[in-house]
Design an enzyme around this catalytic site. Structure first.
Site, PDB file in Angstrom:
ATOM      1  N   GLU A 162       0.823  -1.219   0.000  1.00 39.86           N
ATOM      2  CA  GLU A 162       0.000   0.000   0.000  1.00 39.86           C
ATOM      3  C   GLU A 162       0.859   1.272   0.000  1.00 39.86           C
ATOM      4  OE1 GLU A 162      -3.024  -0.219   3.029  1.00 39.86           O
ATOM      5  OE2 GLU A 162      -4.268  -1.409   1.690  1.00 39.86           O
TER       6      GLU A 162
ATOM      7  N   GLU B 112      -6.576  -7.823  -0.749  1.00 44.08           N
ATOM      8  CA  GLU B 112      -7.062  -7.801   0.635  1.00 44.08           C
ATOM      9  C   GLU B 112      -8.529  -7.431   0.658  1.00 44.08           C
ATOM     10  OE1 GLU B 112      -5.100  -5.093   3.268  1.00 44.08           O
ATOM     11  OE2 GLU B 112      -3.106  -5.634   2.589  1.00 44.08           O
TER      12      GLU B 112
END
Ligand code: GAL
Length: 642
Positions: free
Chosen positions: A158, A315
Site C-alpha cells: 500500500e 485484501e
C-alpha cells in the site's frame, strides 16, 4: 521478459481463482503453524501472502539476515500445495534503521518528524532507506528464486497509504529540486509555468524552491501540483528500485503491489505499466447500505489500469475491520457477495487480510479467516464454503472480463488540480463527481470501463468525463476527435479550465471545449451548502451553477432562473452533452438513460430489476460466464450463457 510472459507463471501455478490471504506465521508458534496448514486445506486456500511486515524478523540487525524461519514456512506451504505471494518486506523498516539513520524518518509539511512504533515510517526519497530495502530484496530473491512455492512477488505494501503527502525533509527537498530541474530545464521555464510573477514568487535558482511546506496563505498551485506528481514518482522509484533487483535475479516471476482504495496519492495510470498484474485492497463498510456502488467503481478502476486485464483482490476483510469509528461485522452471506462482486468486475483472486486474527498489536480486533474463536465459527464456515465454491469453477481463473460500451475518463493530475485550494468551491471533488456520474450506469447494470486521458476512446460508444478541470491541448483534441468521429460525450461542469500547469486556458471557459460543446461560460456560480435550484420540470440542481451562453448547443434542461444547465450539441458525427450543475440522482438517471440509449449503450442484460447487477467473463475457450449479484437478498448466481 515482458509482463505477459511473466504473469503466465502465476496462472500456471494455480488451478483456480487465487484464494487465501496475508499470512503472518511469525506471530505464532509451531502448534498453531500445524493447525494453519490443516485449516488452509479445509478452507481451500491455494495462495498465501507471506512476509509483508517481516523485515525486523528477517534482518534483526543491519546485514544480519535470518531466513531460517521463513524457509520452514515456505517449505511447509509448498508441501501443503499452497503457493506463495512473497512480500519484499520493505513496507515497514526495523527500529534499528531509525536509530542508525534518523534521517530516514519522514517529515510532515509543518516540520513534524514521524517516529517508529507504527508502520511505514520512511522517507521515500531517502537513499539510505532504498539502499537497505534493495539489499534485503537481493537476499530474498537470491534465496527463494527457485522455491516451488513462489508464484508472485509482492513489492512493499500500500504505497502512500499512511504517508500520503510524501516527505518534506532536506533530502526530499533536494530530490524535489532535482525533479523540477529535470522537468523544466531552466528556472525561467519553471517561473513561466508556475506563474511566479504573482505574489512575488519568482525564483532565481532551483535551490530557492522548497516542497510546499506550511506557509502563511495559499501556496502556489503549480508548485502543489508538481509536488503531487513528484510524490507519486518518488514512491514509484522506490517500487522500481526493488523491481529491478527482482527482474535481475528472478526474471520469470511476476511482480505486483497492492493499491489502497482509489486514492489521490498515486497516479495509478503511471504505475500500472510497471506491474505484471494490478492488485487492490477493498474495504466496503458493512454499516453503509450503499457501499456496493463505490466498490464497483473502484473495481472498474482496477480493471481499467491495464486496459481490461484481470486484477487481484489482494485484501478484503472477512467481516469487521478495526479502523472505522464503529466497525460493523458483515452479515451472513455478505462476504461471499463481496467476493463475487470483485470476480464479476474482473478479479482473479479472493484474498483477505488476514489468515489468522492477531493476538496482539493494533489489528487484534480486525476480522480474519481464522478468528480468535477458531474454526468453529460462522466466519470460518463461510470462508470454507467460498473456497470450495471457487475451486469448483476453474474456468473462471484467467477468463476475460467483457469489455464495456461505456467508459469514464479518470486522470490523476487533473484530480489533484481540481482539489487545490482557492477555487470557486471547495466542495467540488473528483471522486464525488465521478461516482455521481458512474452511478446511473451502474444502477441500470450498464458495464463501464475506466480510461486514462491518453487512452483509446474509440472502442466506446459513450465517454463520460466528470470534472476534467485540468486538460492539456492534446487531450482536449483527442476528446474532440472522438466526438467528431461519432462518439457520444457527457462532460460535467468545471472541465477544460486550466492546462497541465494549472494556468487558465484563455478565450472564455472552457476554451478547449467551447467549439465541441457549442457554448461558453461567463461566470461560475457555486450554490451554497444545502441549496438547490429547480432543474427542468421536476428535478433540482445542487453544488454548482454557471452562466452558460449558448453558441450552437441546444438547451435540454434549464435552472429555475432560466439559465441553461444541461445542453446537447451535435459535433461532426457525434454528440456532446454538457452538465452545468449536479442534477439530483433521479434526474441524472433519466438523463443518462436517454443519452446512453441514443448512443446504443445497453444494460448487460434486458429487464433486470433494480438492485441486480450482471457482469460477464469470457473463458479462454470462448464460453460466457454470467455472474449475477442480487443486492436485494444478497444472493449470487454463476451460470453459463448460451
Ligand atoms: C490494509 C493493510 C493491511 C491491514 C489492513 C487492515 O490497509 O495493507 O496490512 O492493515 O489494511 O484493514
Amino acid at each position: 521478459m515482458n509482463d505477459t510472459h511473466r504473469i503466465g507463471r502465476f496462472y500456471d501455478s494455480l488451478d483456480s481463482v487465487a484464494y487465501g490471504g496475508d499470512y503472518n506465521p511469525e506471530q505464532w508458534g509451531p502448534e498453531v503453524h500445524a493447525e494453519d496448514t490443516e485449516l488452509m486445506r479445509k478452507a481451500g486456500v491455494n495462495l498465501a501472502t507471506v512476509g509483508i511486515f517481516s523485515w525486523a524478523k528477517a534482518e534483526p540487525a543491519p546485514g544480519a539476515y535470518d531466513f531460517g524461519w521463513l524457509d520452514t514456512h515456505l517449505d511447509r506451504l509448498a508441501d501443503a500445495g499452497v503457493r506463495v505471494c512473497l512480500a519484499t518486506m520493505t513496507a515497514s523498516p526495523p527500529a534499528w534503521l531509525a536509530r542508525l539513520h534518523p534521517e530516514t524518518l519522514p517529515v510532515m509539511e509543518d516540520g513534524t518528524r514521524l517516529y517508529p512504533g507504527s508502520r511505514q515510517h520512511w522517507c521515500p526519497s531517502s537513499p539510505v532507506f532504498r539502499d537497505h530495502a534493495t539489499r534485503l530484496v537481493e537476499q530474498l530473491a537470491g534465496r527463494y528464486a527457485d522455491h516451488p512455492a513462489l508464484a508472485l512477488w509482492h513489492i512493499g505494501n500500500e504505497y502512500g497509504c499512511h504517508i500520503s503527502r510524501h516527505c518534506h525533509c532536506e533530502v526530499s527537498t533536494a530530490a524535489f529540486r532535482a525533479w523540477l530541474r529535470e522537468r523544466y530545464g531552466t528556472v525561467d521555464a519553471l517561473n513561466e509555468a508556475w506563474c511566479t510573477d504573482f505574489w512575488a514568487q519568482r525564483y532565481g535558482d532551483f535551490d530557492e524552491i522548497h516542497t510546499p511546506r506550511s506557509a502563511p496563505s495559499f501556496r502556489n498551485p503549480a508548485q502543489q501540483l508538481d509536488y503531487r506528481r513528484f510524490s507519486s514518482d518518488e514512491l514509484l522509484a522506490c517500487y522500481l528500485a526493488e523491481k529491478q533487483v527482482l527482474e535481475r535475479l528472478t526474471p520469470a516471476v511476476p511482480v505486483t503491489t497492492n493499491f489502497v482504495p482509489v486514492a489521490r496519492t498515486l497516479d495509478l495510470f503511471r504505475w500500472a505499466p510497471h506491474l505484471d498484474v494490478v492488485s487492490y485492497d477493498s474495504y466496503p463498510d458493512p454499516h453503509d447500505a450503499d457501499s456496493a456502488h463505490g466498490t464497483a467503481f473502484s473495481y472498474d478502476v482496477m480493471r481499467g489500469l491495464k486496459g481490461g486485464q484481470p486484477w487481484l483482490l489482494m485484501e478484503q476483510a472477512p467481516s469487521a475491520v478495526n479502523w472505522r469509528r464503529r466497525n460493523g461485522r458483515k452479515p451472513d452471506g455478505r462476504m461471499r457477495l463481496d467476493s463475487w462482486q470483485a470476480v464479476a468486475h474482473g478479479a482473479d483472486s479472493v484474498l483477505f487480510f488476514q489468515w489468522r486474527q492477531s493476538r496482539g498489536g493494533a489489528e487484534k480486533f480486525h476480522s480474519a479467516m481464522v478468528p480468535h474463536g477458531g474454526p468453529d465459527t460462522r466466519i470460518f464456515r463461510e470462508v470454507g464454503a467460498l473456497g470450495a465454491e471457487l475451486a469448483a469453477l476453474p474456468e473462471l481463473f484467467g477468463s476475460r472480463p467483457e469489455r464495456a460500451d461505456a467508459a469514464l475518463l479518470l486522470e490523476w493530475p487533473s484530480w489533484w488540480a481540481l482539489e487545490l485550494d482557492a477555487h470557486p468551491s471547495s466542495d467540488v471533488t473528483l471522486l464525488d463527481t465521478a461516482l455521481a456520474h458512474h452511478r446511473p450506469l451502474y444502477d441500470a447494470s450498464v458495464a463501464c470501463d475506466i480510461v486514462p486521458a491518453d487512452g483509446d476512446f474509440s472502442p466506446y460508444r459513450l465517454l463520460v468525463v466528470p470534472n476534467l478541470y485540468s486538460v492539456s491541448s492534446a487531450t482536449a483534441e483527442r476528446i474532440t476527435d472522438y466526438v467528431a468521429a461519432g462518439g457520444t460525450l457527457v462532460m460535467s461542469y468545471f472541465s477544460g479550465i486550466t492546462d497541465e500547469y494549472d494556468r487558465v486556458h484563455l478565450g472564455g471557459y472552457p476554451a478547449p471545449f467551447r467549439e465541441l460543446l457549442g457554448l461558453r461560460i461567463e461566470e461560475f456560480d457555486p450554490l451554497p451548502e444545502g441549496v438547490t435550484l429547480p432543474l427542468g420540470d421536476a428535478g433540482t440542481g445542487s453544488l454548482w451553477s454557471e452562466d452558460i451562453v449558448l453558441e450552437g448547443a441546444e438547451p435540454i434542461l434549464a435552472l429555475g432562473d432560466g439559465r441553461p444547465a444541461v445542453t446537447r450539441h451535435t459535433y461532426g458525427d457525434g454528440t456532446a452533452w454538457y452538465l452545468g450543475t449536479r442534477p439530483d440522482p433521479a434526474t441524472l438517471r433519466t438523463l443518462m438513460d436517454r443519452i446512453r440509449t441514443e448512443a446504443s449503450v445497453a444494460p448487460t442484460e434486458a429487464d433486470l430489476p433494480e438492485g441486480v447487477q450482471v457482469r460477464t467473463r469470457i473463458t479462454t475457450d470462448g464460453r460466457r460466464l454470467r455472474i449475477g449479484l442480487d443486492w436485494r437478498d444478497g444472493s449470487v448466481s454463476v451460470t453459463e450463457q448460451e
